[in-house]
Design a protein around this motif. Structure first.
Motif, mmCIF file in Angstrom:
data_model
loop_
_atom_site.group_PDB
_atom_site.id
_atom_site.type_symbol
_atom_site.label_atom_id
_atom_site.label_comp_id
_atom_site.label_asym_id
_atom_site.label_seq_id
_atom_site.Cartn_x
_atom_site.Cartn_y
_atom_site.Cartn_z
ATOM 1 N N CYS A 212 48.589 65.349 12.305
ATOM 2 C CA CYS A 212 48.923 64.650 11.069
ATOM 3 C C CYS A 212 50.354 64.169 11.259
ATOM 4 O O CYS A 212 51.209 64.933 11.695
ATOM 5 C CB CYS A 212 48.848 65.572 9.864
ATOM 6 N N GLU A 214 52.220 62.526 8.811
ATOM 7 C CA GLU A 214 52.883 62.221 7.539
ATOM 8 C C GLU A 214 53.150 63.570 6.876
ATOM 9 O O GLU A 214 52.191 64.331 6.640
ATOM 10 C CB GLU A 214 51.938 61.377 6.675
ATOM 11 N N CYS A 216 53.089 66.343 4.636
ATOM 12 C CA CYS A 216 52.161 66.433 3.510
ATOM 13 C C CYS A 216 52.232 67.792 2.824
ATOM 14 O O CYS A 216 51.393 68.098 1.988
ATOM 15 C CB CYS A 216 50.748 66.160 4.001
ATOM 16 N N HIS A 220 51.811 71.363 6.981
ATOM 17 C CA HIS A 220 51.670 70.084 7.698
ATOM 18 C C HIS A 220 51.775 70.267 9.214
ATOM 19 O O HIS A 220 51.010 69.677 9.976
ATOM 20 C CB HIS A 220 52.753 69.117 7.205
HETATM 21 CU CU LIG Z 1 50.400 66.298 7.237
#
Ligand SMILES: [Cu+2]
Length: 244
Positions: A212, A214, A216, A220
């Motif tokens: 991932c 971004e 989050c 994350h």
């Molecule tokens: Cu993430």
């Protein structure tokens, strides 16, 4: 050259030489047909940058040496500050404009090819991001889901068949995430309420990392997955076994 300077310059020069000789200039070569377009664009940019950097550095050092203050100069001696050379100025304005326009056109073309989607993909995989994991949904109800989030949790595996065009339908269930496969030179945001489609045609068998990309929330950093590219026959066997 001092020993200290040599210890810095030699490895740096060697690194530049190695990346240049391999032709990859520090970029992964790409594990899909779409990634090849991005990789070629990177090569075009890098090769264009070499003579530009070379010209700038040569002119810079030449100016520094040629016009340095000399012992014979008085405190107020300055060269003429108002010189002009119209043809030269036109040339050094026109060349960068031509380079920028050419790179812009090459970028648009590469982007078109990377984002192009075919009308009849060989396989459709729905990819759902959630806090903090991934759900890969295949035909026949086959689903691969992240285990409960945690530092040592096993990563879910995104199985893909080599040389088949896979349509990925990407979305998120909660907040914004980003689906990133570094070796495939591809990353896209996963946004709740929206579905993005892109095609990936793996060109190399192997296991690759996915993340991932971004931020989050809390876990994350553990929102990883792996991408396993296998032959078409192996993929079919895996899919029917999972479906059963
Ligand atoms: Cu993430």
């Amino acid at each position: 050259m001092t020993t200290r300077l040599r210890s810095v310059v030699a490895p740096a020069a060697l690194t530049v030489l190695c990346t240049a000789c391999s032709g990859s200039f520090g970029m992964p070569r790409g594990a899909s047909e779409q990634a090849q377009e991005t990789f070629t664009l990177w090569q075009i940019f890098f090769i264009t940058a070499i003579p530009v950097a070379g010209t700038v550095y040569v002119l810079m050092f030449w100016s520094l040496m040629r016009y340095r203050r000399r012992r014979s100069d008085g405190p107020d001696d300055l060269g003429s500050q108002r010189r002009e050379n119209l043809p030269l100025e036109i040339v050094y304005t026109a060349i960068p404009i031509v380079i920028v326009v050419a790179l812009f056109v090459a970028s648009i073309r590469a982007d078109d090819r990377v984002t192009e989607i075919v009308s009849d993909p060989d396989l459709v995989v729905k990819v759902e991001a959630f806090a903090w994991g991934w759900r890969f949904l295949y035909p026949n109800g086959v689903a691969v889901v992240s285990p409960p989030s945690g530092e040592n949790a096993a990563e879910p595996v995104l199985m893909l068949p080599e040389r088949r065009t896979v349509r990925v339908e990407l979305t998120s269930n909660d907040t914004i995430h980003a689906f990133w496969m570094p070796e495939f030179l591809y990353k896209h945001d996963a946004i709740p309420g929206r579905t993005f489609e892109f095609d990936v045609t793996p060109s190399r068998i192997g296991t690759f990392q996915g993340h991932c990309a971004e931020f989050c929330g809390l876990n994350h950093a553990y929102m990883n997955f792996s991408v396993q590219v296998v032959s078409g026959a192996e993929f079919d066997a895996w899919l029917s076994e999972e479906a059963a």
